[in-house]
Design a protein around this motif. Sequence first.
Motif, mmCIF file in Angstrom:
data_model
loop_
_atom_site.group_PDB
_atom_site.id
_atom_site.type_symbol
_atom_site.label_atom_id
_atom_site.label_comp_id
_atom_site.label_asym_id
_atom_site.label_seq_id
_atom_site.Cartn_x
_atom_site.Cartn_y
_atom_site.Cartn_z
ATOM 1 N N ALA A 1 47.275 42.749 30.503
ATOM 2 C CA ALA A 1 46.183 42.755 30.939
ATOM 3 C C ALA A 1 46.032 42.039 32.338
ATOM 4 O O ALA A 1 45.903 42.367 33.491
ATOM 5 N N PHE A 2 46.933 41.377 32.146
ATOM 6 C CA PHE A 2 47.162 40.157 33.101
ATOM 7 C C PHE A 2 47.452 41.391 33.972
ATOM 8 O O PHE A 2 47.268 40.716 35.937
ATOM 9 N N LEU A 3 48.765 41.899 34.519
ATOM 10 C CA LEU A 3 49.573 42.489 35.570
ATOM 11 C C LEU A 3 49.245 44.152 36.089
ATOM 12 O O LEU A 3 49.489 43.851 37.166
ATOM 13 N N TYR A 4 48.395 44.660 34.785
ATOM 14 C CA TYR A 4 48.153 45.685 35.636
ATOM 15 C C TYR A 4 46.508 45.772 35.103
ATOM 16 O O TYR A 4 45.760 46.391 36.876
ATOM 17 N N LEU A 5 45.731 44.904 34.923
ATOM 18 C CA LEU A 5 44.167 44.632 35.096
ATOM 19 C C LEU A 5 43.785 43.755 36.287
ATOM 20 O O LEU A 5 42.528 43.908 36.831
ATOM 21 N N GLY A 6 44.598 42.790 36.155
ATOM 22 C CA GLY A 6 44.003 41.744 37.271
ATOM 23 C C GLY A 6 43.644 42.256 38.729
ATOM 24 O O GLY A 6 42.500 41.838 39.763
ATOM 25 N N PRO A 7 44.726 43.428 39.430
ATOM 26 C CA PRO A 7 45.288 43.198 40.794
ATOM 27 C C PRO A 7 43.481 44.314 41.004
ATOM 28 O O PRO A 7 43.393 44.426 41.417
ATOM 29 N N ARG A 8 43.416 45.345 39.736
ATOM 30 C CA ARG A 8 42.551 45.753 39.983
ATOM 31 C C ARG A 8 40.731 45.886 39.433
ATOM 32 O O ARG A 8 39.891 46.414 40.368
ATOM 33 N N MET A 9 40.704 44.385 38.899
ATOM 34 C CA MET A 9 39.088 43.808 38.700
ATOM 35 C C MET A 9 39.181 42.544 39.195
ATOM 36 O O MET A 9 37.871 42.148 39.321
ATOM 37 N N ILE A 10 39.460 42.060 39.811
ATOM 38 C CA ILE A 10 39.840 40.865 40.955
ATOM 39 C C ILE A 10 40.213 41.115 42.307
ATOM 40 O O ILE A 10 41.353 41.272 42.721
ATOM 41 N N PRO A 11 39.427 41.249 43.108
ATOM 42 C CA PRO A 11 39.150 42.059 44.275
ATOM 43 C C PRO A 11 39.995 41.006 45.459
ATOM 44 O O PRO A 11 40.944 41.380 46.413
ATOM 45 N N GLU A 12 39.532 39.709 45.189
ATOM 46 C CA GLU A 12 40.606 38.877 45.922
ATOM 47 C C GLU A 12 41.454 37.264 45.881
ATOM 48 O O GLU A 12 40.405 37.276 44.579
ATOM 49 N N HIS A 13 42.691 37.080 45.550
ATOM 50 C CA HIS A 13 43.168 36.572 44.875
ATOM 51 C C HIS A 13 43.409 36.695 43.368
ATOM 52 O O HIS A 13 42.548 35.729 42.940
ATOM 53 N N TRP A 14 43.710 37.690 43.534
ATOM 54 C CA TRP A 14 44.037 38.035 42.265
ATOM 55 C C TRP A 14 44.936 37.588 41.194
ATOM 56 O O TRP A 14 44.841 37.012 39.776
ATOM 57 N N GLN B 1 44.117 26.635 47.671
ATOM 58 C CA GLN B 1 43.803 27.090 49.218
ATOM 59 C C GLN B 1 43.430 28.291 48.706
ATOM 60 O O GLN B 1 42.473 29.361 49.559
ATOM 61 N N THR B 2 42.762 28.173 47.410
ATOM 62 C CA THR B 2 42.360 30.056 47.402
ATOM 63 C C THR B 2 40.550 29.653 45.896
ATOM 64 O O THR B 2 40.586 28.423 45.809
ATOM 65 N N PRO B 3 40.082 30.343 45.706
ATOM 66 C CA PRO B 3 38.729 29.694 45.034
ATOM 67 C C PRO B 3 38.584 29.702 43.705
ATOM 68 O O PRO B 3 37.996 29.952 43.047
ATOM 69 N N ALA B 4 39.867 30.592 42.950
ATOM 70 C CA ALA B 4 40.368 30.894 41.241
ATOM 71 C C ALA B 4 39.956 29.109 41.319
ATOM 72 O O ALA B 4 39.111 29.667 39.757
ATOM 73 N N LEU B 5 40.270 27.799 40.710
ATOM 74 C CA LEU B 5 39.393 26.757 40.283
ATOM 75 C C LEU B 5 38.185 26.591 40.329
ATOM 76 O O LEU B 5 37.637 27.043 38.953
#
Length: 480
Positions: A364-377, A407-411
């Motif tokens: 889910a992290f490696l495949y869906l992450g870059p495809r479902m989180i547009p920025e700073h996946w 530096q990212t909006p992750a938190l």
Amino acid sequence: MTPNMVGFSFLMIGVFLIIGKVVRLHTKWLRNLFLPSSIIAGFIALFLGPDVLGRLTSQFLEQGSIFYNGLIPDFILDVWRPLPGMFINIVFAALFLGKKVPGVRKIWNVAGPQIVMGQAVSWGQYVIGLLLTLLVLTPLFGMNPLAGALIEISFVGGHGTAAGLASTFENLGFAEGADLALGLATVGILVGVVAGIIIINIGYRKGFAKHVGGKEYFTEEEKERLGESHGFEMEPQVKEAKAIEPLAFHLSLIAFAIVIGYVLQQGLILLEASTWGAWTDVVLFPYVPLFPLAMIGGVIVQIFFDKLDIHMYIDQNLISKISGFALDVLLVSALATLSLQVIGENIMPFLLLAIVATVWNVFAFLYLGPRMIPEHWFERGLGDFGQATGMTATGLLLMKIADPEYQTPALMGFGYKQILFEPFVGGGLVTAASLPFIYQFGPVVFLIISTVITVFFLIFGLIKFNPKRKGKVQTAEQSN
């Protein structure tokens, strides 16, 4: 059992917490795993109890001796066993107290992709767990169909949820499920930390992790604080209720939230008994634990304080400390009374559940992450990955390693996500209701529902937030 025996049992929890603290302080690899002292203390107590040391002492001492079953007398374990189901209510009642709930629009704008991905991963854990149970665990090992919910309860819910559902497992005839869930939650923490750090290193070499470095990931002080606070750092508020001791006041708020949850629970039980329960002879709410409704009670209390503009009287730092105390008591008592014999008797189903859950989370992290989180996946997805393997703190520490300078909006996205995530899965209403639902309607029905919801979130996330699609839409708008 006398009141003195009950009191002494609570004192022993404090003794083991001190022992766990000392062991953690002098064991670097435990600090590097960010395990809190309560989990270490719980495992020490487990080792000194009947399932480990007790097997040795029972060979040399006469039955009836106080240390026949190890160094922890039976009366202490008898007191500890019901504590997780009690203290989980405090943890969840305090979850949203002291936090001003932002508007839904703001939450969605900041954390929409993480909310959708988190829901997809959690419901997907039900799908893979139920499929594994229906196709392998039940036919080959005779496992109870309720085992299909263990992955979501343990990996997303964590130790607290697994321990809090012990009475539900028992009421539904699957008492060993609580021990398996606690064991899986421990595996989840180890998987989250170890696999997460490996992924970060690979991502750094491949150029995905762009913000790693610049300073040591954690100072020793930060490591200590993160492990002991379970990953939450709270800012103190400015006002206190002077007419009552602050600690007593905040305990009263939590108690009031639990009472509201209890009233809601009893109201739902009565409503069900007099309506669809009476018509269909199928009931769910008597099996639903109190803690998700206590969480709703906490939200109601917070909204009340917000509406009267007196929210400044709730000290978020003090609420966090009370919640942390309850969680420490819960973890020590739950792990100390864990049955290793149950895990040993179900070792193959246990390992299969752990392996399947790990594969799904990494995928889910490696495949869906870059495809479902547009920025700073990468940075944002790490938080979801850590939380999906058992602890919110795991997600926080992985984000801190990948983005030490924030530096990212992750938190921010991760924090906002919890408001529309925790009330449902990961220990929320769905997690609590999944066991009685499977019990009443069967695993196939819940598998169909979980599959439909998982597919919905996957399709919605891949269409709504896919970076490639968003890029094409922006290009088309610019050309017009």
